[in-house]
Design a protein around this motif. Structure first.
Motif, PDB file in Angstrom:
ATOM      1  N   UNK A 395      -1.562 -20.647 -21.412  1.00  0.00           N
ATOM      2  CA  UNK A 395      -0.769 -21.513 -20.537  1.00  0.00           C
ATOM      3  C   UNK A 395       0.513 -20.839 -20.054  1.00  0.00           C
ATOM      4  N   UNK A 396       1.159 -20.088 -20.948  1.00  0.00           N
ATOM      5  CA  UNK A 396       2.422 -19.456 -20.545  1.00  0.00           C
ATOM      6  C   UNK A 396       2.191 -18.415 -19.458  1.00  0.00           C
ATOM      7  N   UNK A 397       1.058 -17.718 -19.507  1.00  0.00           N
ATOM      8  CA  UNK A 397       0.751 -16.731 -18.474  1.00  0.00           C
ATOM      9  C   UNK A 397       0.519 -17.412 -17.139  1.00  0.00           C
ATOM     10  N   UNK A 398      -0.147 -18.570 -17.169  1.00  0.00           N
ATOM     11  CA  UNK A 398      -0.357 -19.310 -15.926  1.00  0.00           C
ATOM     12  C   UNK A 398       0.971 -19.785 -15.350  1.00  0.00           C
ATOM     13  N   UNK A 399       1.852 -20.270 -16.231  1.00  0.00           N
ATOM     14  CA  UNK A 399       3.170 -20.717 -15.767  1.00  0.00           C
ATOM     15  C   UNK A 399       3.949 -19.562 -15.152  1.00  0.00           C
ATOM     16  N   UNK A 400       3.846 -18.372 -15.758  1.00  0.00           N
ATOM     17  CA  UNK A 400       4.549 -17.201 -15.232  1.00  0.00           C
ATOM     18  C   UNK A 400       3.995 -16.795 -13.880  1.00  0.00           C
ATOM     19  N   UNK A 401       2.666 -16.828 -13.749  1.00  0.00           N
ATOM     20  CA  UNK A 401       2.048 -16.488 -12.455  1.00  0.00           C
ATOM     21  C   UNK A 401       2.482 -17.485 -11.387  1.00  0.00           C
ATOM     22  N   UNK A 421      -3.449 -25.543 -14.305  1.00  0.00           N
ATOM     23  CA  UNK A 421      -2.640 -26.248 -15.286  1.00  0.00           C
ATOM     24  C   UNK A 421      -3.046 -27.717 -15.372  1.00  0.00           C
ATOM     25  N   UNK A 422      -3.390 -28.308 -14.230  1.00  0.00           N
ATOM     26  CA  UNK A 422      -3.841 -29.701 -14.240  1.00  0.00           C
ATOM     27  C   UNK A 422      -5.158 -29.830 -15.002  1.00  0.00           C
ATOM     28  N   UNK A 423      -6.057 -28.880 -14.757  1.00  0.00           N
ATOM     29  CA  UNK A 423      -7.345 -28.907 -15.461  1.00  0.00           C
ATOM     30  C   UNK A 423      -7.153 -28.684 -16.955  1.00  0.00           C
ATOM     31  N   UNK A 424      -6.206 -27.835 -17.305  1.00  0.00           N
ATOM     32  CA  UNK A 424      -5.938 -27.572 -18.721  1.00  0.00           C
ATOM     33  C   UNK A 424      -5.408 -28.821 -19.407  1.00  0.00           C
ATOM     34  N   UNK A 425      -4.542 -29.560 -18.706  1.00  0.00           N
ATOM     35  CA  UNK A 425      -4.035 -30.812 -19.271  1.00  0.00           C
ATOM     36  C   UNK A 425      -5.164 -31.813 -19.475  1.00  0.00           C
TER      37      UNK A 425
END
Length: 434
Positions: A395-401, A421-425
């Motif tokens: 998740x942190x890598x996605x947030x950074x991207x 991120x929505x799908x991950x939630x």
């Protein structure tokens, strides 16, 4: 016949010399079929050795390295092969089985009929495979008063409480593990080397964590010193015991902020480690396995003392000693980055990425962070996206991207990252509901 790992099944359970369909799964083959690849990490090398030592006529190896916590789950997730997370030998799909694996599954099914020594050896193998639940199932469940009845009982009791602590991580399991170790460390009838091992383990357990107990560290260090004095040095394993003793007790001066004393005691650990014999395969394996954590400790201690050159030397040696373990290349990369050599740090991270599961996602994330620190935000953004190819839970890598895409105005990456991120939630919420 070829397994799904690309490892050929042959009569003696050994793999061929050519790689399978994934390099990392070839290196990790022992964990998923008891293969013997031409190359593997030092922790992986424990597996085929532990299998051979199911034969109780062979002297047991005092393994110094164990599989990383959660190895099987991490590999299964990162390779997209959930079946590799099997908790017991019999749970692994039949297409992965070698003759060796079938033998272990059969022994596991009738563990209660085996001798205590044979059950201990089988439990050691399960631990080497990263199958703690299976180890718990095959080890005899001794009563507290039986733990110090004999050397074999002490070894079984310590292995079982350690396994339960790893499995359950609750306060009762932690407390019971320390109680058994304390009983073995203080027992009069237990051989000095076994009692010493229990005492030094207690030193380490009380020294680690966010709230070290210095008084307990000092207490168990004194007891370990008494046990150390009983060794006569006639057995090659005494040299190992001396090395692990000094590595463990060096925690005390470290916790007291005495870095010079820490280095001096680690010098003694290193002297004993490098003087260990390597005339047999068993001796050579133990010698190298002991050097691995020692070099890690020396690296950390040198960094804490501010001796960056020494830290770099130890980190380089560790990478040379265990070149197929991604963790040591990550450590080397971190030390290089702290020294300001970001280009060489990235080369080390790239090596760890190439080695694959289980450390590739962490290495790729560090690589992306290095690129971002250098100011190459576009390369860093795509490097963070690559982390998500390696670990769907990053998740942190996605947030950074997503953050870098916003700075660069790269709308397609922003939109994709937001949807990810929505799908991950949604996955997380669905999992909680189940």
């Amino acid at each position: 016949m070829s397994t799904s790992l690309g490892l050929a099944r042959v009569p003696d359970g050994r793999s061929p010399r050519e790689p399978g369909d994934r390099y990392d799964l070839w290196l990790l083959g022992p964990y998923f079929g008891l293969h013997e690849p031409a190359d593997c990490s030092l922790h992986t090398s424990s597996v085929p050795r532990a299998y051979e030592e199911l034969d109780t006529a062979l002297p047991p190896t005092p393994f110094q390295l164990h599989p990383p916590r959660g190895l099987r789950l991490a590999v299964a997730d990162q390779t997209g092969r959930p079946e590799l997370a099997a908790a017991r030998p019999g749970d692994l799909p039949a297409e992965y089985w070698t003759d060796r694996w079938g033998h272990v599954a059969e022994l596991t099914g009738r563990a209660s009929t085996l001798t205590q020594e044979a059950r201990l050896r089988l439990g050691v193998l399960h631990c080497a495979l990263g199958m703690d639940a299976a180890a718990q199932g095959v080890l005899p469940d001794l009563q507290p008063e039986e733990a110090t009845a004999s050397p074999i009982a002490a070894a079984i009791a310590m292995k079982l409480t350690h396994v339960r602590k790893r499995l359950h991580t609750d306060a009762a399991s932690v407390r019971r593990d320390r109680e058994v170790l304390a009983a073995v460390a203080t027992a009069a009838r237990i051989p000095a080397r076994s009692a010493l091992g229990a005492a030094t383990t207690l030193v380490v357990l009380h020294a680690r964590g966010t709230r070290p107990d210095v008084a307990a560290v000092r207490h168990w260090r004194r007891l370990a010193e008494e046990r150390l004095a009983r060794l006569d040095g006639a057995d090659w394993r005494d040299r190992l015991a001396v090395s692990t003793f000094w590595r463990a007790v060096s925690y005390l001066p470290f916790l007291q902020g005495d870095h010079a004393r820490t280095a001096a005691e680690l010098d003694l650990a290193e002297e004993a480690a490098r003087s260990m014999p390597a005339a047999t395969e068993q001796e050579d394996l133990v010698r190298r396995q002991n050097l691995h954590p020692l070099l890690e400790t020396r690296t950390r201690a040198a960094l804490a003392r501010g001796t960056a050159d020494a830290a770099l030397g130890y980190a380089r040696e560790a990478a040379e000693l265990d070149p197929h373990d991604g963790k040591v290349h990550i450590t080397l990369g971190d030390v290089l980055a702290r020294a300001g050599d970001r280009a060489q740090a990235r080369a080390s991270y790239l090596r760890a990425v190439a080695l694959g599961a289980p450390y590739a996602p962490k290495a790729q994330n560090l690589l992306a962070g290095s690129l971002e620190a250098e100011g190459d935000h576009e390369a860093a953004m795509y490097a963070y996206l690559r982390v998500l190819d390696l670990d769907r839970g990053a998740y942190s890598a996605c947030a950074a991207a997503h953050r870098l895409a916003g700075q660069l105005g790269t709308k397609d990456v922003m939109d994709w990252a937001a949807s990810w991120r929505a799908a991950a939630r949604e996955r997380a919420e669905a999992g909680q509901t189940r």
